[in-house]
Enzyme design. Structure first.
Site, PDB file in Angstrom:
ATOM      1  N   ASP A  16       0.802  -1.236   0.000  1.00 54.77           N
ATOM      2  CA  ASP A  16       0.000   0.000   0.000  1.00 54.77           C
ATOM      3  C   ASP A  16       0.827   1.276   0.000  1.00 54.77           C
ATOM      4  O   ASP A  16       0.545   2.209  -0.742  1.00 54.77           O
ATOM      5  CB  ASP A  16      -0.858   0.009   1.278  1.00 54.77           C
ATOM      6  N   LEU A  17       1.863   1.294   0.860  1.00 57.70           N
ATOM      7  CA  LEU A  17       2.683   2.505   0.973  1.00 57.70           C
ATOM      8  C   LEU A  17       3.331   2.823  -0.375  1.00 57.70           C
ATOM      9  O   LEU A  17       3.308   3.964  -0.848  1.00 57.70           O
ATOM     10  CB  LEU A  17       3.759   2.313   2.047  1.00 57.70           C
ATOM     11  N   TYR A 185       5.362  13.931   8.361  1.00 50.38           N
ATOM     12  CA  TYR A 185       4.912  15.257   8.802  1.00 50.38           C
ATOM     13  C   TYR A 185       5.999  16.308   8.591  1.00 50.38           C
ATOM     14  O   TYR A 185       5.713  17.475   8.392  1.00 50.38           O
ATOM     15  CB  TYR A 185       4.414  15.208  10.263  1.00 50.38           C
ATOM     16  N   HIS A 246       4.685  11.933  14.637  1.00 46.44           N
ATOM     17  CA  HIS A 246       4.260  13.128  13.895  1.00 46.44           C
ATOM     18  C   HIS A 246       4.069  14.345  14.824  1.00 46.44           C
ATOM     19  O   HIS A 246       4.608  15.419  14.576  1.00 46.44           O
ATOM     20  CB  HIS A 246       2.945  12.865  13.155  1.00 46.44           C
ATOM     21  N   LYS A 332      -8.910   9.062  15.912  1.00 49.13           N
ATOM     22  CA  LYS A 332      -9.474   8.505  14.672  1.00 49.13           C
ATOM     23  C   LYS A 332     -10.972   8.396  14.860  1.00 49.13           C
ATOM     24  O   LYS A 332     -11.459   8.269  15.981  1.00 49.13           O
ATOM     25  CB  LYS A 332      -8.878   7.121  14.419  1.00 49.13           C
ATOM     26  N   LYS A 338      -8.495  17.131  10.429  1.00 52.70           N
ATOM     27  CA  LYS A 338      -7.749  18.372  10.569  1.00 52.70           C
ATOM     28  C   LYS A 338      -6.459  18.127  11.351  1.00 52.70           C
ATOM     29  O   LYS A 338      -6.431  17.290  12.250  1.00 52.70           O
ATOM     30  CB  LYS A 338      -8.610  19.346  11.376  1.00 52.70           C
ATOM     31  N   GLN A 368      -3.354  21.034   7.766  1.00 47.11           N
ATOM     32  CA  GLN A 368      -4.221  20.465   6.738  1.00 47.11           C
ATOM     33  C   GLN A 368      -5.629  20.346   7.278  1.00 47.11           C
ATOM     34  O   GLN A 368      -5.782  20.305   8.507  1.00 47.11           O
ATOM     35  CB  GLN A 368      -3.720  19.079   6.311  1.00 47.11           C
ATOM     36  N   ASP A 394      -5.751  36.753   8.862  1.00 40.45           N
ATOM     37  CA  ASP A 394      -5.840  35.438   8.254  1.00 40.45           C
ATOM     38  C   ASP A 394      -4.909  35.295   7.047  1.00 40.45           C
ATOM     39  O   ASP A 394      -5.003  36.068   6.098  1.00 40.45           O
ATOM     40  CB  ASP A 394      -7.307  35.239   7.822  1.00 40.45           C
ATOM     41  N   ARG A 460     -16.730  14.173  19.336  1.00 38.40           N
ATOM     42  CA  ARG A 460     -15.476  14.871  19.643  1.00 38.40           C
ATOM     43  C   ARG A 460     -14.491  13.983  20.398  1.00 38.40           C
ATOM     44  O   ARG A 460     -13.408  14.412  20.753  1.00 38.40           O
ATOM     45  CB  ARG A 460     -15.774  16.073  20.544  1.00 38.40           C
TER      46      ARG A 460
END
Ligand code: BG6
Length: 480
Positions: A16-17, A185, A246, A332, A338, A368, A394, A460
């Site tokens: 997969d990677l 990352y 990360h 997860k 985000k 991201q 911003d 959350r």
């Protein structure tokens, strides 16, 4: 810049990677002219007995982004060859060496050198035998110079002892400058921006410390679960999968002192130092969660305590950061996707606007999706009344850098491995301290001493995590 033959060998070529990240990154580098077709050859290596064309067909679908790419894809795929063999016996590696050498001989020029980059898109359990095979059979032997480098990716072990074992096995075969430990990352645009932001802006210098900053949050959220990866994930959990690598790398760049220069070793020295100042994590500053339905995956045991969510406070015992909580949060199957850094400043002392005030200053760096940096400020609400309101300065990348394509993390990092720049790779001593920080807590979790609290997918995460955030001093700000 070096010239001559460049052989890139992707081991684990059908995994997969390799399909999702390594080959697409190589293709993008090729398309942008960083891999010259008269110099480069790419080899896929794996156990399955397939032909060159089979491999090409397997990866083709992951390369094309638009119909315009078709020609470039075909050209690129012509550079890709396949060799099959096992990961721990000589035959396959001897065949691989012959295949590489053949291309090196036919392309070698007197001023050229031979460069061999081995990318291990493999599980770490086979790193030691594969490295041994490469060392014995596949090193660059050109008289004209050149190099052999290997690229490995986490998980580098499961705790301090297993990681050290892996490091010594690989370290006995290759020198540190030959080993590139990827943490993707470090290849993200806004992570690479952190050094510039901190050390090229006068306005941040006096503020970046315990006198002004109340708390720092480093957050990773994903709105999907461990689909299809349950077996791998259950052995590792969210702390080993995301936080120990990360998010900790991001913490280093936020918290480290200014390096002597931009030399990779100077930067990595500072990262090690700040990691050495992190004190042991206390259980009452940790909340773990596991989303409901996680154990429905047939590869996950029904009684698994593996966290799919964690919020914890790291504390840095040094002059700059004493008393400032670094809140690490990863989950997860929660409510959004985000990754961001939130730096929250202290309240204004002697605040004359107290009754009218909306909230604290907060500086947010969104890694991201949609890269952005924004600063929450209190301003006067436009109009006749003297009211305060929270607003934002911003810098949104899609607006400010319209049309600029932000490279994929893997693209950038692979280019660094070819150029020999180790700045954005994890050094062995850095990895060791990272494991030292988390191993005691991980062992307590593995022994069931710290339990995961169930949470609903799409929520959350456990409410206890919000309570921990509040205890650590985070104040919810308004706006976005
Ligand atoms: C990987 C983890 O390292 O990073 C995955 O193993 C995770 O579990 C992924 O999904 C997230 O990467 P990104 O770049 O999508 O944030």
């Amino acid at each position: 810049n070096e010239t001559g033959c460049l052989s890139i060998i992707v081991l684990g070529a059908s995994g997969d990677l390799a399909k999702k990240k390594t080959f697409p990154a190589l293709f993008n580098l090729y398309r942008q002219g960083f891999l010259q077709s008269n110099e480069v050859h790419i080899f896929g290596y794996a156990r399955t007995k397939i032909s060159d064309d089979d491999l090409r067909n397997r990866i083709r679908g992951y390369l094309t982004k638009s119909a315009d790419d078709d020609e470039a894809v075909s050209e690129f795929l012509q550079l890709v060859k396949y060799v099959s063999g096992s990961y721990d016996t000589p035959e396959g590696f001897q065949a691989l060496d012959e295949a590489i050498a053949k291309h090196e001989i036919c392309r070698n020029t007197t001023e050229g050198t031979a460069r061999r980059l081995f990318y291990l898109a493999l599980p770490p359990s086979v790193y030691p035998p594969v490295c041994r095979m490469i060392k014995t059979y596949c090193m660059n032997k050109s008289d004209l110079g050149g190099w052999t480098r290997i690229v490995v990716e986490k998980p580098f072990g499961k705790d301090l002892a297993s990681s050290e074992q892996l490091s010594s096995e690989i370290g006995s075969l290759f020198d540190e400058p030959q080993i590139y430990r990827i943490d993707h990352y470090l290849g993200k645009e806004l992570v690479q921006n952190l050094l510039v932001l901190r050390f090229a802006n006068r306005m941040f210098l006096p503020l970046w410390n315990r006198d002004h900053i109340d708390n720092v949050q480093i957050v990773f959220r994903e709105d999907f679960g461990t689909e299809g990866r349950g077996g791998y994930f259950d052995e590792y959990g969210i702390i080993r999968d995301i936080i120990q690598n990360h998010l900790l790398q991001v913490l280093c760049l936020i918290a480290m002192e200014k390096p002597v220069s931009l030399k990779p070793e100077h930067i990595r020295d500072e990262k090690v130092k700040v990691l050495q100042s992190v004190v042991p994590i206390e259980d009452d500053e940790v909340v773990l969660g596991q989303y409901e339905g996680y154990t429905d995956d047939p590869t996950v045991p029904d009684n698994s305590n593996t966290p799919t969510f964690a919020t914890m406070v790291l504390r840095i015992h040094n002059e700059r950061w004493e008393g400032v909580p670094f809140i690490m949060k990863a989950g997860k199957a929660i409510n959004s996707r985000k990754a961001e850094i939130r730096i929250q400043f202290k309240d204004v002392p002697g605040d004359i606007f107290r009754s009218k005030k909306q909230g604290r200053n907060e500086f947010v760096i969104r890694l991201q999706p949609s890269e952005a940096m924004y600063m929450k400020l209190t301003v006067k609400q436009p109009g006749l009344e003297m009211q305060c309101v929270q607003s934002e300065l911003d810098l949104s990348y899609t607006q400010r850098y319209q049309g600029v394509v932000i490279p994929e993390a893997y693209e950038r990092l692979i280019l660094d491995t070819i150029r020999g720049d180790q700045q954005h790779f994890v050094r062995r001593d850095e990895l060791k301290v990272a494991w030292e920080i988390f191993t005691p807590l991980l062992h307590r979790i593995d022994n069931g001493e710290v339990k995961s609290i169930p949470y609903k997918p799409g929520s959350r995460g456990p409410a206890e995590a919000d309570a921990l955030l509040e205890r650590a001093g985070y104040v919810q700000t308004h706006g976005y």
